[in-house]
Design a protein around this motif. Structure first.
Motif, PDB file in Angstrom:
ATOM      1  N   VAL A  64       0.818  -1.213   0.000  1.00  0.00           N
ATOM      2  CA  VAL A  64       0.000   0.000   0.000  1.00  0.00           C
ATOM      3  C   VAL A  64       0.856   1.268   0.000  1.00  0.00           C
ATOM      4  O   VAL A  64       0.490   2.267  -0.631  1.00  0.00           O
ATOM      5  N   ASN A  65       1.992   1.249   0.678  1.00  0.00           N
ATOM      6  CA  ASN A  65       2.888   2.406   0.591  1.00  0.00           C
ATOM      7  C   ASN A  65       3.453   2.544  -0.815  1.00  0.00           C
ATOM      8  O   ASN A  65       3.610   3.652  -1.340  1.00  0.00           O
ATOM      9  N   GLY A  66       3.771   1.418  -1.444  1.00  0.00           N
ATOM     10  CA  GLY A  66       4.238   1.466  -2.821  1.00  0.00           C
ATOM     11  C   GLY A  66       3.184   2.055  -3.743  1.00  0.00           C
ATOM     12  O   GLY A  66       3.477   2.910  -4.589  1.00  0.00           O
ATOM     13  N   ALA A  67       1.943   1.609  -3.580  1.00  0.00           N
ATOM     14  CA  ALA A  67       0.859   2.141  -4.410  1.00  0.00           C
ATOM     15  C   ALA A  67       0.660   3.630  -4.161  1.00  0.00           C
ATOM     16  O   ALA A  67       0.399   4.400  -5.095  1.00  0.00           O
ATOM     17  N   ALA A  68       0.791   4.058  -2.902  1.00  0.00           N
ATOM     18  CA  ALA A  68       0.659   5.484  -2.582  1.00  0.00           C
ATOM     19  C   ALA A  68       1.757   6.286  -3.281  1.00  0.00           C
ATOM     20  O   ALA A  68       1.499   7.371  -3.818  1.00  0.00           O
ATOM     21  N   LEU A  69       2.970   5.757  -3.291  1.00  0.00           N
ATOM     22  CA  LEU A  69       4.072   6.454  -3.961  1.00  0.00           C
ATOM     23  C   LEU A  69       3.874   6.479  -5.474  1.00  0.00           C
ATOM     24  O   LEU A  69       4.232   7.455  -6.137  1.00  0.00           O
ATOM     25  N   ALA A  70       3.292   5.406  -6.026  1.00  0.00           N
ATOM     26  CA  ALA A  70       2.988   5.411  -7.458  1.00  0.00           C
ATOM     27  C   ALA A  70       1.908   6.433  -7.782  1.00  0.00           C
ATOM     28  O   ALA A  70       1.981   7.131  -8.806  1.00  0.00           O
ATOM     29  N   GLU A  71       0.903   6.544  -6.916  1.00  0.00           N
ATOM     30  CA  GLU A  71      -0.146   7.547  -7.114  1.00  0.00           C
ATOM     31  C   GLU A  71       0.443   8.958  -7.075  1.00  0.00           C
ATOM     32  O   GLU A  71       0.007   9.848  -7.805  1.00  0.00           O
ATOM     33  N   TYR A  79      -3.390   5.744   0.568  1.00  0.00           N
ATOM     34  CA  TYR A  79      -3.894   4.734  -0.359  1.00  0.00           C
ATOM     35  C   TYR A  79      -4.405   3.571   0.479  1.00  0.00           C
ATOM     36  O   TYR A  79      -3.689   3.055   1.351  1.00  0.00           O
ATOM     37  N   ILE A  80      -5.635   3.162   0.228  1.00  0.00           N
ATOM     38  CA  ILE A  80      -6.239   2.041   0.946  1.00  0.00           C
ATOM     39  C   ILE A  80      -6.583   0.962  -0.061  1.00  0.00           C
ATOM     40  O   ILE A  80      -7.127   1.249  -1.132  1.00  0.00           O
ATOM     41  N   THR A  81      -6.267  -0.276   0.262  1.00  0.00           N
ATOM     42  CA  THR A  81      -6.719  -1.392  -0.552  1.00  0.00           C
ATOM     43  C   THR A  81      -7.596  -2.291   0.298  1.00  0.00           C
ATOM     44  O   THR A  81      -7.277  -2.579   1.463  1.00  0.00           O
ATOM     45  N   ILE A  82      -8.720  -2.717  -0.275  1.00  0.00           N
ATOM     46  CA  ILE A  82      -9.655  -3.604   0.412  1.00  0.00           C
ATOM     47  C   ILE A  82      -9.837  -4.828  -0.456  1.00  0.00           C
ATOM     48  O   ILE A  82     -10.442  -4.757  -1.537  1.00  0.00           O
ATOM     49  N   GLY A  83      -9.279  -5.923  -0.017  1.00  0.00           N
ATOM     50  CA  GLY A  83      -9.350  -7.163  -0.761  1.00  0.00           C
ATOM     51  C   GLY A  83      -9.223  -8.330   0.198  1.00  0.00           C
ATOM     52  O   GLY A  83     -10.004  -8.457   1.142  1.00  0.00           O
ATOM     53  N   THR A  84      -8.199  -9.170   0.004  1.00  0.00           N
ATOM     54  CA  THR A  84      -7.944 -10.268   0.934  1.00  0.00           C
ATOM     55  C   THR A  84      -7.722  -9.735   2.338  1.00  0.00           C
ATOM     56  O   THR A  84      -8.088 -10.369   3.326  1.00  0.00           O
ATOM     57  N   GLY A  85      -7.106  -8.568   2.441  1.00  0.00           N
ATOM     58  CA  GLY A  85      -6.940  -7.863   3.705  1.00  0.00           C
ATOM     59  C   GLY A  85      -7.303  -6.408   3.500  1.00  0.00           C
ATOM     60  O   GLY A  85      -7.843  -6.023   2.465  1.00  0.00           O
ATOM     61  N   VAL A  86      -7.010  -5.602   4.504  1.00  0.00           N
ATOM     62  CA  VAL A  86      -7.183  -4.150   4.396  1.00  0.00           C
ATOM     63  C   VAL A  86      -5.840  -3.518   4.718  1.00  0.00           C
ATOM     64  O   VAL A  86      -5.316  -3.675   5.825  1.00  0.00           O
ATOM     65  N   GLY A  87      -5.270  -2.826   3.738  1.00  0.00           N
ATOM     66  CA  GLY A  87      -3.991  -2.162   3.941  1.00  0.00           C
ATOM     67  C   GLY A  87      -4.151  -0.670   3.745  1.00  0.00           C
ATOM     68  O   GLY A  87      -4.942  -0.224   2.917  1.00  0.00           O
ATOM     69  N   VAL A  88      -3.390   0.100   4.521  1.00  0.00           N
ATOM     70  CA  VAL A  88      -3.443   1.555   4.436  1.00  0.00           C
ATOM     71  C   VAL A  88      -2.016   2.074   4.282  1.00  0.00           C
ATOM     72  O   VAL A  88      -1.171   1.854   5.156  1.00  0.00           O
ATOM     73  N   GLY A  89      -1.759   2.732   3.171  1.00  0.00           N
ATOM     74  CA  GLY A  89      -0.479   3.390   2.950  1.00  0.00           C
ATOM     75  C   GLY A  89      -0.603   4.870   3.248  1.00  0.00           C
ATOM     76  O   GLY A  89      -1.505   5.528   2.722  1.00  0.00           O
ATOM     77  N   LEU A  90       0.262   5.374   4.095  1.00  0.00           N
ATOM     78  CA  LEU A  90       0.195   6.776   4.516  1.00  0.00           C
ATOM     79  C   LEU A  90       1.493   7.484   4.149  1.00  0.00           C
ATOM     80  O   LEU A  90       2.583   7.036   4.538  1.00  0.00           O
ATOM     81  N   VAL A  91       1.384   8.575   3.419  1.00  0.00           N
ATOM     82  CA  VAL A  91       2.527   9.372   3.002  1.00  0.00           C
ATOM     83  C   VAL A  91       2.380  10.767   3.580  1.00  0.00           C
ATOM     84  O   VAL A  91       1.320  11.394   3.441  1.00  0.00           O
ATOM     85  N   ALA A  92       3.393  11.250   4.256  1.00  0.00           N
ATOM     86  CA  ALA A  92       3.414  12.605   4.801  1.00  0.00           C
ATOM     87  C   ALA A  92       4.698  13.286   4.349  1.00  0.00           C
ATOM     88  O   ALA A  92       5.787  12.706   4.446  1.00  0.00           O
ATOM     89  N   ASN A  93       4.563  14.498   3.841  1.00  0.00           N
ATOM     90  CA  ASN A  93       5.705  15.240   3.317  1.00  0.00           C
ATOM     91  C   ASN A  93       6.486  14.431   2.286  1.00  0.00           C
ATOM     92  O   ASN A  93       7.717  14.462   2.230  1.00  0.00           O
ATOM     93  N   GLY A  94       5.751  13.682   1.498  1.00  0.00           N
ATOM     94  CA  GLY A  94       6.343  12.960   0.373  1.00  0.00           C
ATOM     95  C   GLY A  94       6.936  11.612   0.682  1.00  0.00           C
ATOM     96  O   GLY A  94       7.389  10.924  -0.227  1.00  0.00           O
ATOM     97  N   GLY A 124      -8.459  -1.937  -4.600  1.00  0.00           N
ATOM     98  CA  GLY A 124      -8.729  -3.304  -4.167  1.00  0.00           C
ATOM     99  C   GLY A 124     -10.015  -3.829  -4.775  1.00  0.00           C
ATOM    100  O   GLY A 124     -10.864  -3.073  -5.275  1.00  0.00           O
ATOM    101  N   GLY A 125     -10.176  -5.131  -4.713  1.00  0.00           N
ATOM    102  CA  GLY A 125     -11.285  -5.776  -5.403  1.00  0.00           C
ATOM    103  C   GLY A 125     -12.667  -5.359  -4.956  1.00  0.00           C
ATOM    104  O   GLY A 125     -13.583  -5.231  -5.781  1.00  0.00           O
ATOM    105  N   VAL A 126     -12.859  -5.129  -3.658  1.00  0.00           N
ATOM    106  CA  VAL A 126     -14.205  -4.846  -3.159  1.00  0.00           C
ATOM    107  C   VAL A 126     -14.745  -3.546  -3.740  1.00  0.00           C
ATOM    108  O   VAL A 126     -15.843  -3.497  -4.304  1.00  0.00           O
TER     109      VAL A 126
END
Length: 296
Positions: free
Chosen positions: A109-116, A130-145, A234-236
Motif C-alpha cells: 500500500v505504501n508502494g501504491a501510494a508512492l505510485a499515485e 492509499y487504501i486497498t480492500i481485498g484479501t486484507g485491508v492495507g493503508v499506505g500513509l505518506v506525509a511530506n512525500g 482493491g477488489g471490493v
C-alpha cells in the motif's frame, strides 16, 4: 529518462503476485501473474520470470507486515502476517544475492501510494493515503512525500472504531476481531454475509454496515493526518464503485462540520475516490520502488 530504464517490479499480494517489467504507466513491457501459495513455490515462480528479464533494479511492494528497519537483522522479511506459512519469509537478501541489482522494498500500500504520487491522482500532493480492500485491508500513509515510519510501518488497517448500531458481527481478524480488516476485507465480508461479497446484491442492506465501517476508518485517518487525498482500491471497491457515494455521505456526517475539516467534508468527491492508476496502482508501486532504488 526513466523510459530508458528497466525495472523488475514485484507486487506480492495475498492471493496473487504480479511481476512487471517497465519504467512507468506508459512503459509496461511485460507482466506475469504468479499465484500466492507457499513461500518456496511463489518465490521460485517469480524468480523464473525474473531470470528471463534484463533489468537495472528490483522494486518490491509486498503484503505485510514487513520489517523495514535496515538496522534489524530480519530487514526485508515478512513478519507476523495473517497469511499462513509466510512468517519470517526473507525477500530482500534472497533476491539481492541472486541478481546483484539495486533493490528497494515497501509495503504494497505504501508502494501504491508512492505510485499515485508519481503518476496518479495524488501527483503534486505531499500528504495522502492509499487504501486497498481485498484479501486484507492495507493503508499506505505518506506525509511530506515519504511513507510514515516510526518503530515500524503503520497498520491502520487494524484500526478499531465505533460499530454501527445493531451490528453484532464479531469480526474476522485472528488478532483483533473487529478491526477494519476484520470487518471490511473479502474474507470478513464472506463470514459476515454467509457468502462471498460478489454474490451480494448491490442494493442489499448489508452494504450499509460496510459503508459505516469504511467511513469510520476514513474519519480516523482524516482527523489524525488530514490527507489531501485518499485513494481506495482493491477488489471490493473496484467491483462496487457505487459505494463511494454512501461512504462519502457517512464521512461527512461523522466529521459533522468540525473546525478546519468543515471544508474538507465539502470536497469529499475530490478528496476520496478510486486511484488514478486504477488496478495498476499496485504493480506500479513496485516499479516506483525500483526507481527509488536507483535514486539512492
Amino acid at each position: 529518462m526513466t523510459a530508458n530504464l528497466s525495472i523488475a517490479g514485484l507486487e506480492l499480494g495475498g492471493t496473487k503476485c504480479v511481476a512487471t517489467l517497465g519504467s512507468g504507466p506508459g512503459d509496461v513491457r511485460e507482466q506475469h501473474v504468479v499465484p500466492t501459495t507457499d513461500p518456496a513455490t511463489t518465490l521460485a515462480g517469480l524468480e523464473a520470470v525474473l531470470d528471463s528479464w534484463s533489468f537495472d533494479a528490483i522494486g518490491i511492494a509486498s503484503f505485510g507486515p514487513i520489517e523495514l528497519n535496515p538496522a534489524r537483522p530480519n530487514f526485508g522479511s515478512i513478519i507476523a502476517t495473517t497469511k499462513p506459512g509466510w512468517n519470517d519469509t526473507d525477500l530482500t537478501r534472497r533476491l539481492s544475492a541472486r541478481y546483484g541489482k539495486p533493490l528497494a522494498i515497501q509495503t504494497d500500500v505504501n508502494g501504491a501510494a508512492l505510485a499515485e504520487a508519481r503518476w496518479g491522482a495524488s501527483a503534486g500532493l505531499s500528504t495522502h493515503a492509499y487504501i486497498t480492500i481485498g484479501t486484507g485491508v492495507g493503508v499506505g500513509l505518506v506525509a511530506n512525500g515519504r511513507p510514515i515510519m516510526g518503530y515500524a510501518h503503520g497498520e491502520a488497517g487494524h484500526m478499531r472504531s465505533a460499530r454501527a448500531p445493531g451490528d453484532t458481527f464479531q469480526g474476522w481478524c485472528p488478532y483483533h476481531g473487529d478491526c477494519a480488516e476484520g470487518l471490511l476485507s473479502g474474507p470478513a465480508l464472506a463470514a459476515r454475509f454467509g457468502r462471498p461479497g460478489q454474490d451480494v446484491a448491490d442494493d442489499a442492506p448489508e452494504w450499509d454496515y460496510f459503508a459505516h465501517d469504511l467511513a469510520a476508518l476514513l474519519h480516523n485517518l482524516i482527523v489524525s493526518l488530514a490527507p489531501e487525498r485518499i485513494a481506495i482500491g482493491g477488489g471490493v471497491m473496484t467491483r462496487r464503485p457505487q459505494l463511494f457515494g454512501a461512504v462519502r455521505a457517512k464521512v461527512a456526517a461523522s466529521i459533522n462540520g468540525y473546525g478546519a475539516l468543515a471544508g474538507y467534508s465539502a470536497e469529499l468527491d475530490e478528496r476520496v475516490g478510486p486511484p488514478g492508476l486504477g488496478d495498476m496502482a499496485g504493480p506500479l508501486g513496485a516499479i516506483a520502488m525500483g526507481l527509488e532504488a536507483l535514486d539512492r
